[in-house]
Design an enzyme around this catalytic site. Structure first.
Site, PDB file in Angstrom:
ATOM      1  N   LYS B  89      13.658  -2.374   3.773  1.00  0.00           N
ATOM      2  CA  LYS B  89      12.567  -1.409   3.582  1.00  0.00           C
ATOM      3  C   LYS B  89      11.231  -2.018   3.991  1.00  0.00           C
ATOM      4  CE  LYS B  89      13.336  -0.518  -0.807  1.00  0.00           C
ATOM      5  NZ  LYS B  89      14.542  -1.332  -0.949  1.00  0.00           N
ATOM      6  N   CYS B 178       9.570   4.631 -15.986  1.00  0.00           N
ATOM      7  CA  CYS B 178      10.036   3.432 -15.299  1.00  0.00           C
ATOM      8  C   CYS B 178       9.792   2.169 -16.108  1.00  0.00           C
ATOM      9  CB  CYS B 178       9.325   3.453 -13.940  1.00  0.00           C
ATOM     10  SG  CYS B 178       9.141   1.956 -13.053  1.00  0.00           S
ATOM     11  N   MET B 179       8.593   1.995 -16.641  1.00  0.00           N
ATOM     12  CA  MET B 179       8.270   0.728 -17.303  1.00  0.00           C
ATOM     13  C   MET B 179       7.766   0.867 -18.735  1.00  0.00           C
ATOM     14  SD  MET B 179       9.249  -1.334 -15.082  1.00  0.00           S
ATOM     15  CE  MET B 179       8.859  -2.817 -15.983  1.00  0.00           C
ATOM     16  N   MET B 363      15.598  -1.294 -14.851  1.00  0.00           N
ATOM     17  CA  MET B 363      15.796   0.063 -15.363  1.00  0.00           C
ATOM     18  C   MET B 363      16.944   0.174 -16.366  1.00  0.00           C
ATOM     19  SD  MET B 363      13.385   1.750 -14.439  1.00  0.00           S
ATOM     20  CE  MET B 363      12.200   0.560 -13.872  1.00  0.00           C
ATOM     21  N   GLY B 400       9.551  -1.855 -11.375  1.00  0.00           N
ATOM     22  CA  GLY B 400      10.067  -1.030 -10.302  1.00  0.00           C
ATOM     23  C   GLY B 400       9.088  -0.806  -9.170  1.00  0.00           C
ATOM     24  N   GLN B 401       7.861  -0.426  -9.514  1.00  0.00           N
ATOM     25  CA  GLN B 401       6.942   0.056  -8.479  1.00  0.00           C
ATOM     26  C   GLN B 401       5.889  -0.995  -8.106  1.00  0.00           C
ATOM     27  OE1 GLN B 401       6.117   4.460  -8.825  1.00  0.00           O
ATOM     28  NE2 GLN B 401       6.484   4.025 -10.970  1.00  0.00           N
TER      29      GLN B 401
END
Lengths: 230, 774
Positions: B89, B178-179, B363, B400-401
């Site tokens: 990616k 997510c967090m 997650m 995650g982000q």
């Protein structure tokens, strides 16, 4: 006067070093015909003292499998087709399964660590330049479809457009510098030698192994170093 | 000189030699982490540093620019995060800028149809709607829903505009999905958010235990860093503790599969074993730990009016040990699917004083109806053994982000948060009002809605206006149908800022085209407290505008220009300088703008010109009381809290009607909902559609073969999807896994909107479904 003399002396020393240790006049990436190498206007090295280049430049290499089949030779276009831009990790050009073996990556490295002829594809498997990385599909992905979700206008730099400075040898008969970033391609012979190598970038002298004894990364943008400069 | 034609024998000989040489060359130490990759050899390419656009690892990239376009990417060898390596990616990230259907013009809905308009007209309409909504329904009828992909200035301006200027705490972000459990895990155990350790701990660890974490696909660069470390140090072990066989399992030394939700019990069983085997690090515990318990039987948040507040009370070590008696290896093995010997194996690795242990999770523990609890329980193990905050001993909550930490957690774009502290605390409100130059009392002291609650309020009609930036909730909300229908109801006004059309832009009344990533200046903050600056490297297409500037344009139209008095050229630098005032203390100090511009990321606390690699250890953290070896200064008692948390069942378990577990997640090729990565040809072609992984035995019983169409249904929805049998991942018997990236196969129509009552983060990993052949 002294300065000029010093410069001449250093050029001469450089020449001699070249004569002693150089190899591989034909391993220039873009040169298909090594006899067209320009000779230095002042000294004709080729005639006065044959370099190792002469010993290798006419070597020919025909890849063929142990059972005598001549495999398809890869060309630069194959390389380009598999990458979004020069330097991008190539996609996997053949079918794969999602079934893995343990340890992870062994399903790829079985063929791509040592290379060799693969009957299914009638081709020689290219050798990975970074066998130490085992999560292969972190970077390399197989294609499940040729469809697109949406068209993309990206145009990456491609191999053919690259004409970096410093590609050619500093002196005729001398070893050309490495014209690309090395990165994770530190194992030169995996791309430049063997049956799977692209013909145009195949070295004539794979038996010398220690490539970077003579070929060094080039830095086309670097300024000339001067004593006292940072 | 002509070399004579070779005989076949000579050819074979030469081939053999060169093959041998090629394989020999791989033995010559090559370059694992490139040093010389930065050497520019390509002409007229300008290489500029930036963090990667995608995950929370925060790899440093060098983007090659030529004639105003991004043309190439390489890993930044100067970034200590990835040292030159990226994933598929990252290498193709720049292609996401050039999808043909980039949004380049604003659109507004006129008579049910989206019509392109000049962006100023769209911004006027947005401002007008905010004013009207506040006038008619009050300030708490407007809301903003952002993202862990917001840059720090985006989140900062959103918070300042909504919490400060407008005065509503209706500010949320998808990092809630997510967090949030990671945050409440940190806050309950340590009193201060974000990991104490750093990625460098990987090179110091002997054992890695991965809690429900398919790192090979989700955090691939760190995963490779770990594999590289193991290759150089063969004693290193990687243990995969999971519900599903993944690529990570194939790379690990041992896999342990547990029944969903029983990770709670296994974590307690590990602690029980550590105590039973006398392997508690008593001196560490005595000096640094306090024992607590919280409420039990805490619910699942399925009701609209659900409310819960946890209360922690003191217990002592003895009481804690007594509670753990229900979690002997024998008892837990009976319902967790984990054998007694595997529980003992895990306890041995954690308990062995000669082994340095890193736990990784993301997650699996976070998207969990007891997400806060399982985060607490992993910390308990590390605290009992004292394996924390020292090189190689690291309970590491992965993010995650790209800026879930930097923006949502540090800037605090959640309903209860402020850039420093929480809205319920008067001092924190006063600090924000002072820095923001607002009259006292401007900031509301009551938190309003967390994400699920906010979308429920939109559905019920209490929220009338929602501005969604950099996220795609019409793919990602659990129990999706309810929230899509809610957003489409009359009287709701939805503004969406994005770079491509998505299912979320489809429900919008106004679409604002955004400048993406390096088309504007910004900062991200990664998992290891590293803040990374990126310059504006490219012009955004058409009228696309950064999310920060969109917010500022709206603020101006609402009459708050004096709060956002910055020029377009300097606004990011000015915002950074103002934001730093909130963290002006040794526990959280951020690096100055100039330093961040120069470096490929700097870790906070950045004190006296130095990064802090590990917090809470006095040796490396200047905020510690230097007379102690460790100082867990997040809590008033300077201790880390070991909180007893029991096992409680999930909100929904398989039953007679819906006999399978449904688990959802990502795949390596796609980022979240695929709105960017599906427009990257190589990524879409590698992973064109979602699929449902089913266990091979279940497939046999159902008469389903690989690639057959099947129907999945839950109490909330159904989809038709292709089965994957013995594919990339193999779920345990009775389980199904479906990636959520595919907007044409909306798996979240099936998922349940139950959440952890402490973190309010939904559980995307467990609900009950039925599988049928079609």
């Amino acid at each position: 006067m002294m300065v000029i003399a010093n410069n001449l002396l250093s050029i001469l020393i450089l020449m001699m070093i070249n004569i002693i240790i150089t190899s591989g006049g034909n391993s220039q990436v873009n040169s298909t015909n090594s006899t067209k190498l320009k000779t230095h206007p002042a000294i004709n090295i080729r005639e006065s003292a044959p370099s190792e280049a002469n010993a290798y430049e006419n070597r020919k290499f025909v890849p063929f499998s142990p059972d005598g089949i001549i495999g398809k030779s890869r060309v630069l276009m194959d390389r380009q087709k598999r990458r979004a831009y020069d330097g991008a990790p190539p996609k996997i050009p053949h079918a794969t399964t999602e079934t893995y073996a343990k340890p992870l990556g062994s399903e790829c490295t079985t063929c791509h660590t040592n290379g060799g002829y693969v009957k299914d594809y009638q081709a020689f498997a290219p050798v990975t330049p970074h066998p130490n990385w085992s999560n292969c599909r972190q970077c390399h992905v197989p294609m499940q479809t040729s469809d697109l979700f949406h068209f993309n206008k990206f145009e990456g730099i491609s191999q053919n457009e690259l004409k970096p400075k410093g590609l050619t040898a500093f002196l005729p008969g001398g070893p050309p510098p490495i014209p690309h970033a090395v990165g994770f391609r530190g194992s030169c012979l995996s791309c430049h030698a063997g049956a799977a190598a692209i013909a145009r970038i195949r070295t004539t002298h794979p038996d010398r192994i220690n490539c970077r004894q003579c070929h060094v990364p080039s830095n086309a943008n670097a300024n000339v170093w001067q004593r006292g400069s940072k | 000189m002509q070399i004579a034609e070779k005989t076949r024998r000579e050819f074979i000989k030469e081939l053999a030699i060169s093959a041998a040489l090629v394989s020999a060359s791989s033995l010559i130490p090559g370059i694992l982490f490139a040093r010389d990759q930065a050497t520019p050899t390509l002409e007229n390419i300008d290489w500029k540093k930036t963090p990667c656009r995608f995950c929370g690892v925060g790899c440093g990239l060098l983007v090659g620019l030529q004639a105003g376009k991004a043309v190439a990417v390489k890993g930044d060898p100067n970034s200590s995060v990835n040292k030159g390596l990226c994933c598929v990616k990252g290498y193709h990230s720049i292609l996401a800028l050039y999808g043909e259907d980039r949004l380049t013009k604003a659109q507004i809905r006129k008579n049910g149809k989206m019509v392109e308009v000049p962006i100023s007209e769209a911004l006027d309409l947005v401002a007008l709607k905010i004013k009207e909504t506040i006038k008619e329904h009050g300030k708490n009828a407007v809301s903003i829903y952002g993202s862990g992909q917001w840059t720090i200035p985006d989140g900062y301006c959103a918070s300042k505009l909504f919490k400060g200027a407008i005065g509503t705490n209706n500010v949320e972000a998808n990092a809630r999905l997510c967090m949030a459990s990671a945050v409440t895990g940190f806050l309950t155990t340590f009193g201060i958010d974000e990991p104490m350790g750093c990625y460098e701990d990987i090179e110091h660890s002997d054992v890695f235990i991965l809690w429900g974490n398919n790192m090979a696909e989700m955090h691939p660069v760190l995963f490779s860093r770990m594999l590289d470390h193991r290759q150089k140090n063969p004693h290193v072990k990687i243990i995969d503790f999971a519900t599903r066989k993944t690529r990570t399992s194939y790379a690990s030394d041992h896999s342990i599969y547990f029944v969903p939700q029983t990770d709670l019990a296994v974590a307690n069983a590990i602690c029980h074993e550590i105590i039973a085997q006398n392997r508690v690090n008593q001196s560490f515990v005595d000096a640094n730990c306090a024992f607590k318990q919280g409420k039990t039987n805490i619910g699942y948040g399925l009701e609209d009016d659900f409310k819960f507040k946890d209360e922690l009370s003191d217990i002592d070590f003895k009481k804690y040990s007594e509670y753990l008696k229900d979690y002997s290896a024998q008892k837990v093995a009976a319902y967790s699917g984990v054998s007694i010997s595997d529980i003992k194996l895990l306890a041995n690795y954690y308990g062995d004083p000669s082994k340095k242990v890193t736990s990784f999770w993301c997650m699996g523990p976070n998207q969990h109806t007891r997400g806060t609890w399982i985060n607490n329980l992993i910390y308990n193990i590390h605290l009992l053994t004292g394996k924390i905050a020292t090189p190689g001993n690291n309970p590491f909550s992965l993010t995650g982000q790209p800026s879930a930490c930097g923006t949502v957690r540090e800037v605090g774009t959640l309903t209860h948060k402020l850039p420093h502290g929480v809205v319920t605390n008067q001092e924190d409100r006063e600090l924000a009002e002072k820095i923001w130059k607002l009259p006292p009392g401007s900031i509301d002291s009551k938190p309003t809605h967390h994400t699920v609650s906010m979308f429920r309020a939109l559905d019920r009609g209490e929220i009338k206006f929602m501005w969604i930036q950099v996220t795609n909730p019409m793919v990602t909300m659990p129990n999706l149908k309810r929230y899509r229908n809610g957003a489409l109801k009359d009287g709701r006004f939805i503004v969406v800022s994005d770079v491509y059309p998505t299912p979320t832009t489809e429900v919008a009344d106004v679409v604002l085209p955004s400048a993406m990533w390096i088309e504007r200046e910004g900062f991200y903050g990664n998992s290891e407290r590293r803040t990374q600056h990126f310059e504006k490297l490219l012009d955004p297409p058409g009228e696309a505008m950064s999310d920060t500037w969109q917010l500022i344009e709206i603020a101006k139209r609402l009459g708050y220009e004096h709060l956002f008095p910055w020029s377009e050229k300097e606004h990011i630098e000015k915002i950074w300088a103002e934001y730093r005032l909130f963290h002006d203390n040794p526990k959280h100090a951020m690096a100055p703008y100039d330093e961040l511009k120069k470096n490929p990321g700097l870790q906070w606390p950045f004190v006296n010109g130095k990064e802090t690699k590990r917090r809470f250890a006095s040796k490396s953290d200047p905020a510690c009381d230097q007379s102690r070896e460790f100082d867990f200064y997040g809590k008033p008692d300077h201790k880390a809290w070991v909180i007893f948390r029991p096992y409680e069942p999930p909100a929904e378990s398989p039953d007679k009607d819906f006999p399978f577990w449904l688990n959802t997640g990502r795949v390596i090729e796609h980022w979240h909902t695929g709105s960017m990565t599906r427009r990257i040809p190589i990524l879409h072609q590698a992973m064109p559609n979602s699929y449902a992984e089913i266990n091979p035995e279940d497939a046999l019983e159902l008469g389903v073969k690989n690639n057959d169409w099947i129907k999945l249904s839950s109490r909330r929805g159904e989809i038709r999807i292709r089965a994957s049998v013995n594919g990339r991942g193999i779920p345990s018997k009775g389980q199904v896994f479906v990636p959520f990236f595919d907007e044409s196969l909306l798996i979240n129509e099936l998922t349940l909107d139950a959440y952890c009552p402490i973190s309010n983060q939904p559980d995307y990993k467990k609900c009950a479904i039925k599988v049928e052949r079609v």
